[in-house]
Design a protein around this motif. Structure first.
Motif, PDB file in Angstrom:
ATOM      1  N   LEU A  64      -0.570  12.432 -10.141  1.00  0.00           N
ATOM      2  CA  LEU A  64      -0.414  10.985 -10.017  1.00  0.00           C
ATOM      3  C   LEU A  64      -1.347  10.231 -10.955  1.00  0.00           C
ATOM      4  CD1 LEU A  64       0.878   8.554  -8.621  1.00  0.00           C
ATOM      5  CD2 LEU A  64      -0.954   8.665  -6.902  1.00  0.00           C
ATOM      6  N   TYR A  65      -2.589  10.689 -11.069  1.00  0.00           N
ATOM      7  CA  TYR A  65      -3.524  10.007 -11.975  1.00  0.00           C
ATOM      8  C   TYR A  65      -2.986  10.043 -13.408  1.00  0.00           C
ATOM      9  CZ  TYR A  65      -7.935   8.597 -14.143  1.00  0.00           C
ATOM     10  OH  TYR A  65      -8.890   7.919 -14.863  1.00  0.00           O
ATOM     11  N   THR A  66      -2.492  11.211 -13.807  1.00  0.00           N
ATOM     12  CA  THR A  66      -1.924  11.335 -15.150  1.00  0.00           C
ATOM     13  C   THR A  66      -0.789  10.341 -15.355  1.00  0.00           C
ATOM     14  OG1 THR A  66      -2.481  13.674 -15.269  1.00  0.00           O
ATOM     15  CG2 THR A  66      -0.714  12.919 -16.709  1.00  0.00           C
ATOM     16  N   TYR A  67       0.093  10.258 -14.381  1.00  0.00           N
ATOM     17  CA  TYR A  67       1.254   9.382 -14.525  1.00  0.00           C
ATOM     18  C   TYR A  67       0.815   7.927 -14.663  1.00  0.00           C
ATOM     19  CZ  TYR A  67       5.371   6.653 -13.423  1.00  0.00           C
ATOM     20  OH  TYR A  67       6.374   5.720 -13.481  1.00  0.00           O
ATOM     21  N   ILE A  68      -0.084   7.479 -13.808  1.00  0.00           N
ATOM     22  CA  ILE A  68      -0.479   6.070 -13.848  1.00  0.00           C
ATOM     23  C   ILE A  68      -1.303   5.771 -15.097  1.00  0.00           C
ATOM     24  CG2 ILE A  68      -1.941   4.336 -12.732  1.00  0.00           C
ATOM     25  CD1 ILE A  68      -0.900   5.282 -10.054  1.00  0.00           C
TER      26      ILE A  68
ATOM     27  N   GLY B 199       0.831  -1.190   0.000  1.00  0.00           N
ATOM     28  CA  GLY B 199       0.000   0.000   0.000  1.00  0.00           C
ATOM     29  C   GLY B 199       0.867   1.242   0.000  1.00  0.00           C
ATOM     30  N   LEU B 200       0.565   2.189  -0.883  1.00  0.00           N
ATOM     31  CA  LEU B 200       1.357   3.404  -1.042  1.00  0.00           C
ATOM     32  C   LEU B 200       0.624   4.589  -0.426  1.00  0.00           C
ATOM     33  CD1 LEU B 200       2.600   2.930  -4.716  1.00  0.00           C
ATOM     34  CD2 LEU B 200       3.476   1.924  -2.602  1.00  0.00           C
ATOM     35  N   GLY B 201       1.331   5.380   0.350  1.00  0.00           N
ATOM     36  CA  GLY B 201       0.711   6.519   1.041  1.00  0.00           C
ATOM     37  C   GLY B 201       0.609   7.734   0.150  1.00  0.00           C
ATOM     38  N   ILE B 202      -0.243   7.654  -0.862  1.00  0.00           N
ATOM     39  CA  ILE B 202      -0.342   8.762  -1.819  1.00  0.00           C
ATOM     40  C   ILE B 202      -0.958  10.002  -1.194  1.00  0.00           C
ATOM     41  CG2 ILE B 202      -0.486   7.139  -3.742  1.00  0.00           C
ATOM     42  CD1 ILE B 202      -3.459   7.889  -4.000  1.00  0.00           C
ATOM     43  N   TYR B 203      -1.568   9.869  -0.015  1.00  0.00           N
ATOM     44  CA  TYR B 203      -2.136  11.041   0.644  1.00  0.00           C
ATOM     45  C   TYR B 203      -1.045  12.035   1.041  1.00  0.00           C
ATOM     46  CZ  TYR B 203      -0.888   8.564   5.007  1.00  0.00           C
ATOM     47  OH  TYR B 203      -0.222   7.896   6.020  1.00  0.00           O
ATOM     48  N   PHE B 204       0.199  11.563   1.169  1.00  0.00           N
ATOM     49  CA  PHE B 204       1.290  12.473   1.499  1.00  0.00           C
ATOM     50  C   PHE B 204       1.607  13.436   0.360  1.00  0.00           C
ATOM     51  CE2 PHE B 204       2.624   9.159   4.700  1.00  0.00           C
ATOM     52  CZ  PHE B 204       2.432   9.971   5.810  1.00  0.00           C
ATOM     53  N   LEU B 205       1.047  13.190  -0.829  1.00  0.00           N
ATOM     54  CA  LEU B 205       1.227  14.126  -1.934  1.00  0.00           C
ATOM     55  C   LEU B 205       0.419  15.400  -1.729  1.00  0.00           C
ATOM     56  CD1 LEU B 205       0.983  11.674  -4.987  1.00  0.00           C
ATOM     57  CD2 LEU B 205       3.064  12.738  -4.085  1.00  0.00           C
ATOM     58  N   HIS B 206      -0.634  15.312  -0.933  1.00  0.00           N
ATOM     59  CA  HIS B 206      -1.503  16.476  -0.724  1.00  0.00           C
ATOM     60  C   HIS B 206      -0.824  17.457   0.225  1.00  0.00           C
ATOM     61  CE1 HIS B 206      -5.048  18.890   0.290  1.00  0.00           C
ATOM     62  NE2 HIS B 206      -5.566  18.422  -0.829  1.00  0.00           N
ATOM     63  N   PRO B 207      -0.846  18.742  -0.084  1.00  0.00           N
ATOM     64  CA  PRO B 207      -0.149  19.728   0.766  1.00  0.00           C
ATOM     65  C   PRO B 207      -0.585  19.714   2.222  1.00  0.00           C
ATOM     66  CG  PRO B 207      -0.801  20.714  -1.317  1.00  0.00           C
ATOM     67  CD  PRO B 207      -1.436  19.355  -1.279  1.00  0.00           C
ATOM     68  N   SER B 208      -1.841  19.335   2.471  1.00  0.00           N
ATOM     69  CA  SER B 208      -2.318  19.327   3.852  1.00  0.00           C
ATOM     70  C   SER B 208      -1.864  18.095   4.616  1.00  0.00           C
ATOM     71  CB  SER B 208      -3.853  19.397   3.876  1.00  0.00           C
ATOM     72  OG  SER B 208      -4.424  18.213   3.331  1.00  0.00           O
ATOM     73  N   GLU B 209      -1.320  17.106   3.911  1.00  0.00           N
ATOM     74  CA  GLU B 209      -0.951  15.836   4.539  1.00  0.00           C
ATOM     75  C   GLU B 209       0.560  15.639   4.653  1.00  0.00           C
ATOM     76  OE1 GLU B 209      -3.031  13.720   5.846  1.00  0.00           O
ATOM     77  OE2 GLU B 209      -4.950  14.446   5.098  1.00  0.00           O
TER      78      GLU B 209
ATOM     79  N   GLN C 193       6.766  14.493  -3.071  1.00  0.00           N
ATOM     80  CA  GLN C 193       6.683  14.877  -4.471  1.00  0.00           C
ATOM     81  C   GLN C 193       6.258  13.669  -5.294  1.00  0.00           C
ATOM     82  OE1 GLN C 193       7.031  18.118  -5.333  1.00  0.00           O
ATOM     83  NE2 GLN C 193       7.278  18.384  -3.104  1.00  0.00           N
ATOM     84  N   LEU C 194       5.799  13.917  -6.512  1.00  0.00           N
ATOM     85  CA  LEU C 194       5.322  12.835  -7.371  1.00  0.00           C
ATOM     86  C   LEU C 194       6.390  11.762  -7.547  1.00  0.00           C
ATOM     87  CD1 LEU C 194       3.159  11.648  -9.235  1.00  0.00           C
ATOM     88  CD2 LEU C 194       4.092  13.060 -11.086  1.00  0.00           C
ATOM     89  N   ARG C 195       7.642  12.165  -7.643  1.00  0.00           N
ATOM     90  CA  ARG C 195       8.716  11.189  -7.862  1.00  0.00           C
ATOM     91  C   ARG C 195       8.848  10.208  -6.697  1.00  0.00           C
ATOM     92  NH1 ARG C 195      11.300  16.065  -6.957  1.00  0.00           N
ATOM     93  NH2 ARG C 195      12.484  16.206  -4.994  1.00  0.00           N
TER      94      ARG C 195
ATOM     95  N   ASP D 157      -8.452  12.690  -7.758  1.00  0.00           N
ATOM     96  CA  ASP D 157      -8.270  14.143  -7.819  1.00  0.00           C
ATOM     97  C   ASP D 157      -6.974  14.530  -8.521  1.00  0.00           C
ATOM     98  OD1 ASP D 157     -10.648  14.648  -6.568  1.00  0.00           O
ATOM     99  OD2 ASP D 157      -9.798  15.258  -4.640  1.00  0.00           O
ATOM    100  N   ASN D 158      -6.219  13.529  -8.945  1.00  0.00           N
ATOM    101  CA  ASN D 158      -4.977  13.763  -9.691  1.00  0.00           C
ATOM    102  C   ASN D 158      -3.990  14.594  -8.887  1.00  0.00           C
ATOM    103  OD1 ASN D 158      -3.361  13.327 -11.964  1.00  0.00           O
ATOM    104  ND2 ASN D 158      -3.990  15.234 -12.942  1.00  0.00           N
ATOM    105  N   THR D 159      -3.852  14.256  -7.610  1.00  0.00           N
ATOM    106  CA  THR D 159      -2.959  15.002  -6.732  1.00  0.00           C
ATOM    107  C   THR D 159      -1.529  14.960  -7.260  1.00  0.00           C
ATOM    108  OG1 THR D 159      -4.374  14.354  -4.882  1.00  0.00           O
ATOM    109  CG2 THR D 159      -2.215  15.283  -4.338  1.00  0.00           C
TER     110      THR D 159
END
Length: 570
Positions: free
Chosen positions: A365-369, A318-328, A332-334, A360-362
């Motif tokens: 990420l959605y674009t990349y995948i 499981g990947l913590g993609i929520y850390f990409l959001h500024p509030s979390e 960075q995307l990389r 929400d394409n934070t």
């Protein structure tokens, strides 16, 4: 019966009539806003596996991912929109939160409806139906031991009917893993779901001691055995009912300290009594989704440890993609893309926490995948723990035929097994290569015929159909060995395999983007339009058939199709 057209209609049955018409016209629908790749350049990203778990956690607690709307009709529409976006990004597994905090999103004889759901709406059944229309698996995500606030809805109910199972820690209530009745109670809940619903999996969350639990008299090994006994009993109940239903769990992301890297006091084995690698080796879980919400050296070596220590179990970090959001967080995307590339190199899948941060394409990420990492579908790996205790293969389909109907090519086939699914492949050459993911046009369909729209089938097309059982094993593909004939649809743009010249006579000058899809409507590329030079570089795109559309402020309009064929090098 015309199931492929019906499948398209069902697939987007929650959309408005005008949107349905647009989708049927274009074979695609709008994605979340995406960052554009370099203008007039389309890159090929190779090494796309045929088998890979691509999952998301879809959270219902506190309406975090869904439902945001209030009315049942709006909630259904909202869920369809989410699943459409996941489908376009080739997600194949949805971990759907069904048991929340001793409350449910389905009518249960054991626990109450959660307050955010109407008792007239079986959200679990609706989600299963909509996922299956899209060829996705749905796993019922069951939060196990936590029961929410001590004075909350779920806790109050459990305190009334099973006070002996409850333990209070601070303001929260928990089922007590040290009481034998807890395993029985959770097994009863799981049994109700598996017996009543066509779920593809049971996903156990918080199947661990709370980190605030005072040790008491139980030893560390006894605590681990208490949790293991719960998992073992649930596994037995599930497999007695439906042996093809996967049992999975989401342990803490690090199993235990490694020789070179410390878990910093937070690991499954010691901190919360989860001997998850032992569950995998014993075969009482089919999949593990370790919550690896870390990066760099706190991620990569621990991911390898899960892979190397868990036997034949399918590992899906499981990947913590929520850390990409500024509030979390400040990721960075990389940070996520490096993890995705690493996991693919090691043959592991991925699970994204949570759905909303993805759709929400934070940070793109959605674009990349969707455009780069997973532009093609992938099948879910077959289960290792089957009644046959090893490799198995269903009977191939028989009597595969193709007829020409008013709406396209009608593929029909027979199969002797009732509870069976099918994968459909297409190419312009025969035999169709079913190992090439670009040739997949339908996954896990229960229909025994499909209609492939005639637009785009001017070129001769060949087909293959394979049966796939509920364990994920695919039969030998039955081939339609000769091309089925010429079918006239929209004109194809001619290319030399290197450059695609957009048709100026069909352009108004207001177009902003070119959209390129595969023949199932999955969007592959989005390229800005340069009206001074309408030539697109397609030299790095693979050979095949593609759809082409233009987009302006008013929306999208279908243009035509094109085929890339290159002469073999001498």
């Amino acid at each position: 019966m015309q199931p492929f057209i019906i499948m398209f209609k069902n697939l987007f049955s929650c959309r408005t009539t005008s949107t349905v018409a647009l989708i049927l016209l274009l074979f695609l629908s709008p994605c979340p806003t995406k960052a554009s790749p370099p203008a007039n350049s389309i890159a090929l990203f190779a090494d796309h596996p045929k088998y890979e778990v691509r999952a998301v956690w879809l959270t219902t607690i506190k309406r975090l991912d869904w439902p945001r709307a209030q009315s049942v009709a709006a909630q259904k529409q909202e869920l369809c929109d989410i699943l459409d976006a996941l489908y376009r990004a080739n997600i194949n597994t949805v971990l759907f939160q069904a048991r929340i905090r001793a409350t449910t999103c389905y009518p249960s004889n054991i626990e109450p409806f959660d307050a955010i759901f109407s008792s007239s709406f079986d959200a679990l059944q609706f989600a299963i139906d909509e996922c299956h229309k899209r060829g996705m698996e749905l796993h019922a995500w069951m939060v196990t031991l936590p029961c929410g606030q001590w004075t909350g809805q779920g806790c109050r109910h459990l305190r009334n009917i099973h006070p002996e199972l409850m333990k209070k820690i601070g303001d929260e209530g928990y089922l007590n893993p040290e009481v034998a009745g807890t395993a029985d109670y959770l097994s009863q809940l799981v049994d109700e779901v598996v017996s009543r619903y066509d779920v593809d999996g049971i996903h156990l969350d918080y199947i661990r001691y709370p980190e605030t639990w005072k040790a008491g008299s139980a030893s560390a090994s006894a605590r681990r055995e208490n949790i293991t006994n719960i998992v073992r009993k649930i596994h037995t109940i599930v497999k007695q009912q439906k042996p093809w239903v996967k049992v999975s769990a989401s342990p803490v992301g690090k199993y235990q300290d490694l020789p070179r890297y410390s878990s910093r006091g937070w690991n499954a084995f010691t901190a919360v009594a989860q001997d998850a690698q032992a569950w995998a080796r014993e075969g009482i879980v089919d999949q593990l989704y370790p919550m690896m919400y870390f990066k760099d050296n706190q991620f990569f070596p621990f991911a390898l440890d899960w892979l190397e220590g868990s036997g034949n179990c399918t590992i899906v970090p499981g990947l913590g993609i929520y850390f990409l959001h500024p509030s979390e967080g400040k990721w960075q995307l990389r940070d996520i893309t490096r993890q995705l590339v690493f996991l693919r190199q090691k043959g592991m899948g991925y699970a994204l926490f949570r759905s909303r941060f993805f759709t929400d394409n934070t940070k793109g990420l959605y674009t990349y995948i969707a455009d780069r990492h997973a532009p093609y579908p992938a099948l879910i790996p077959p289960m290792h723990n089957t009644p046959a205790n090893g490799s198995r293969q269903p009977t191939p389909v028989s009597r595969l035929i193709a007829d020409v109907g008013s709406e396209g090519i009608v593929l029909k086939w027979n199969h002797p097994t009732k509870d069976i699914l099918f994968n459909v492949y297409a190419d312009s050459v025969s035999p169709v290569n079913t190992d090439d993911v670009r040739n997949i046009i339908a996954v896990r369909t229960a229909n025994r015929s499909i209609v492939i729209p005639r637009t785009g089938l001017k070129r001769r097309t060949c087909f293959a159909v394979a049966a796939v059982d509920r364990y994920g094993y695919e039969s030998t593909a039955t081939q339609l060995m000769q091309p089925t004939g010429n079918y006239h649809g929209s004109s194809f743009i001619k290319t030399n395999g290197k450059v695609l010249q957009l048709p100026r006579h069909l352009m108004t000058g207001k177009e902003r983007h070119v959209l390129i899809t595969d023949m199932t409507g999955r969007r592959l590329h989005r390229v800005p339009v340069n009206h001074e030079t309408t030539a697109l570089n397609i030299s790095r795109m693979p050979e095949g058939m593609y759809g082409l559309a233009l987009a302006d402020e008013a929306g999208m309009k279908n243009i035509t199709y094109f085929t890339i064929r290159r002469k073999a090098a001498k």
